[in-house]
Motif scaffolding. Structure first.
Motif, PDB file in Angstrom:
ATOM      1  N   ALA A  24       0.819  -1.205   0.000  1.00 45.92           N
ATOM      2  CA  ALA A  24       0.000   0.000   0.000  1.00 45.92           C
ATOM      3  C   ALA A  24       0.855   1.258   0.000  1.00 45.92           C
ATOM      4  CB  ALA A  24      -0.900   0.007   1.220  1.00 45.92           C
ATOM      5  N   HIS A  97      -0.040  -2.481   4.593  1.00 46.44           N
ATOM      6  CA  HIS A  97      -1.499  -2.355   4.557  1.00 46.44           C
ATOM      7  C   HIS A  97      -1.938  -0.904   4.452  1.00 46.44           C
ATOM      8  CE1 HIS A  97      -1.995  -6.610   5.329  1.00 46.44           C
ATOM      9  NE2 HIS A  97      -0.962  -6.499   6.156  1.00 46.44           N
ATOM     10  N   ARG A  98      -3.153  -0.701   3.911  1.00 45.06           N
ATOM     11  CA  ARG A  98      -3.546   0.662   3.572  1.00 45.06           C
ATOM     12  C   ARG A  98      -3.796   1.554   4.780  1.00 45.06           C
ATOM     13  NH1 ARG A  98      -8.080  -2.269   3.022  1.00 45.06           N
ATOM     14  NH2 ARG A  98     -10.183  -1.409   3.278  1.00 45.06           N
ATOM     15  N   ASP A  99      -4.260   0.996   5.872  1.00 43.86           N
ATOM     16  CA  ASP A  99      -4.554   1.833   7.025  1.00 43.86           C
ATOM     17  C   ASP A  99      -3.294   2.567   7.501  1.00 43.86           C
ATOM     18  OD1 ASP A  99      -6.575   2.726   8.902  1.00 43.86           O
ATOM     19  OD2 ASP A  99      -5.407   1.674  10.415  1.00 43.86           O
ATOM     20  N   PHE A 102      -2.149   5.263   4.829  1.00 47.78           N
ATOM     21  CA  PHE A 102      -2.948   6.493   4.898  1.00 47.78           C
ATOM     22  C   PHE A 102      -2.611   7.304   6.154  1.00 47.78           C
ATOM     23  CE2 PHE A 102      -6.077   4.811   1.767  1.00 47.78           C
ATOM     24  CZ  PHE A 102      -6.324   5.972   1.052  1.00 47.78           C
TER      25      PHE A 102
ATOM     26  N   PHE C  28      -3.968   6.833  -3.640  1.00 50.59           N
ATOM     27  CA  PHE C  28      -3.673   5.543  -3.022  1.00 50.59           C
ATOM     28  C   PHE C  28      -3.331   4.541  -4.112  1.00 50.59           C
ATOM     29  CE2 PHE C  28      -4.722   1.234  -1.849  1.00 50.59           C
ATOM     30  CZ  PHE C  28      -3.923   1.092  -0.735  1.00 50.59           C
ATOM     31  N   GLU C  29      -2.288   3.776  -3.854  1.00 47.63           N
ATOM     32  CA  GLU C  29      -1.883   2.757  -4.815  1.00 47.63           C
ATOM     33  C   GLU C  29      -1.701   1.430  -4.091  1.00 47.63           C
ATOM     34  OE1 GLU C  29       1.757   3.805  -6.691  1.00 47.63           O
ATOM     35  OE2 GLU C  29       1.511   2.370  -8.323  1.00 47.63           O
ATOM     36  N   GLY C  30      -2.387   0.422  -4.572  1.00 54.40           N
ATOM     37  CA  GLY C  30      -2.233  -0.915  -3.998  1.00 54.40           C
ATOM     38  C   GLY C  30      -1.447  -1.777  -4.963  1.00 54.40           C
ATOM     39  N   THR C  31      -0.383  -2.406  -4.454  1.00 48.43           N
ATOM     40  CA  THR C  31       0.461  -3.224  -5.332  1.00 48.43           C
ATOM     41  C   THR C  31       0.469  -4.671  -4.846  1.00 48.43           C
ATOM     42  OG1 THR C  31       2.378  -2.577  -4.017  1.00 48.43           O
ATOM     43  CG2 THR C  31       1.966  -1.319  -6.014  1.00 48.43           C
ATOM     44  N   PHE C 102      -7.979  13.388   1.628  1.00 49.52           N
ATOM     45  CA  PHE C 102      -7.622  12.133   2.306  1.00 49.52           C
ATOM     46  C   PHE C 102      -8.859  11.279   2.569  1.00 49.52           C
ATOM     47  CE2 PHE C 102      -3.422  13.866   3.644  1.00 49.52           C
ATOM     48  CZ  PHE C 102      -2.655  12.736   3.458  1.00 49.52           C
ATOM     49  N   ARG C 106      -9.734   7.612   0.886  1.00 53.83           N
ATOM     50  CA  ARG C 106      -9.894   6.454   1.768  1.00 53.83           C
ATOM     51  C   ARG C 106     -11.274   5.821   1.597  1.00 53.83           C
ATOM     52  NH1 ARG C 106      -7.472   4.259   6.670  1.00 53.83           N
ATOM     53  NH2 ARG C 106      -8.438   2.231   6.640  1.00 53.83           N
TER      54      ARG C 106
END
Lengths: 136, 83, 136, 83
Positions: A24, A97-99, A102, C28-31, C102, C106
């Motif tokens: 993330a 992890h995204r939490d 952020f 936000f970027e998820g990889t 933000f 989210r």
């Protein structure tokens, strides 16, 4: 990896590096707005107390990394004269992890805005200029 | 006879515009602190710049009542507005 | 501007457009991570129920825009086979102020992960594969 | 004599792997709903695929007890795992 940087060059938000196995990444980018409190802003000037700014900025990155288990934490802040739409600051926080990503990103920009010695002067359409008042 | 401290004061942003200089040297008495320097600045320039500052001594955040040493570099930091 | 997109091409995080007078942008970027729950992941497969995914994705962008006063809201989700380190999803939310940016960003990623019909199959080092269990 | 509904069922992800097909046609009685179709699937394939699904009819989220129409396209949506 951590890095806090002050630059008088254009910030290209595409330069922020990548690494694998991260999961993330949260990025925040603050750009120069053309309106602030009813005034037409034509450009901004950022001034910085550089040696202390870099120390304090790196301290913030260390705090964020520890609090949120960040893998990477970057912040680049521009100084000098900025035109409307240009990037004034960019923050990158990566985590599994995204939490955490952020929250880490938010922590960094919030703390930078209240602790790092950088000041902003607005130049208005009507020729007036004003150093903005901080919250402190 | 008391020692005299040479204190370099550096101004940024609004403070620099108000004072009209980016740095000055103040000669202070031994035992003086940043509050004393601020009083000297107000007296010399005859302007009230308030007290809404943080203090840095030699590029480290510091306190208003710290005893200054000869050659110290002092910065009064107005509320920051970066980002 | 709003756009929810499903693509089987590489997502290049640098393609996200900019516009002036925005102020704050949260990305936000998820990889793809190489470890999940102790297994060594070598690649991922994402599958999508496309027509419903696009409807639901756009609904989420509308909700986020209204709740947080976003100016731009984008989301791109990758499908197909992804290698470690590749971008699976990217979200961009822009607003006049950072709090909204933000929170909007989210909101979008949280809702996408629980409402948009996309499923992920992990391929492990040992040759095994597994469709991940969702929270629902 | 009752009307017969032709219902197209489309399978994704884990469900497609379990059933071994990506779509089937079920002939249902008028008045039947998605629950009835799920029962038919379980009976035909003799596997218990549970009930942890959302329902989509003609690419819109729907309910378990909605009356199906001839030609409807029905999807049982397992918990999603995107992102």
């Amino acid at each position: 990896m951590k890095e806090f940087k002050i630059t008088s060059n254009l910030i290209n938000s595409q330069i922020i590096g990548k690494s694998s196995s991260i999961g993330a990444r949260s990025v925040f980018e603050g750009t120069v707005r053309d309106i602030n409190g009813g005034h037409d802003v034509i450009k901004l000037e950022y001034e910085c107390y550089k040696s202390l700014a870099i120390k304090e900025g790196n301290k913030i990155l260390d705090e964020a990394s520890e609090k949120f288990g960040l893998i990477d934490a970057f912040c680049i802040h521009r100084v000098g004269t900025l035109e409307i739409g240009e990037t004034a600051v960019i923050v990158v926080a990566t985590s599994g992890h995204r939490d955490e990503a952020f929250k880490g990103c938010r922590y960094i920009i919030d703390e930078v805005k209240c602790r790092v010695p950088i000041w902003k002067k607005e130049h208005y359409q009507d020729g007036e200029t004003e150093w903005l008042k901080g919250a402190g | 006879m008391e020692n005299i401290l040479q204190i370099q004061v550096i101004y940024f942003a609004k403070l620099r515009d108000l004072i009209g200089l980016d740095r000055e040297i103040y000669s202070m008495e031994e035992g003086n602190n940043p509050s004393d320097v601020l009083a000297s600045i107000k007296k010399k320039h005859n302007i009230d710049i308030g007290t809404n500052f943080k203090i840095a001594v030699n590029d480290e955040f510091s306190q208003w009542d710290i005893k200054l040493n000869n050659g110290d570099r002092l910065v009064f930091i107005p509320p920051v507005t970066g980002g």
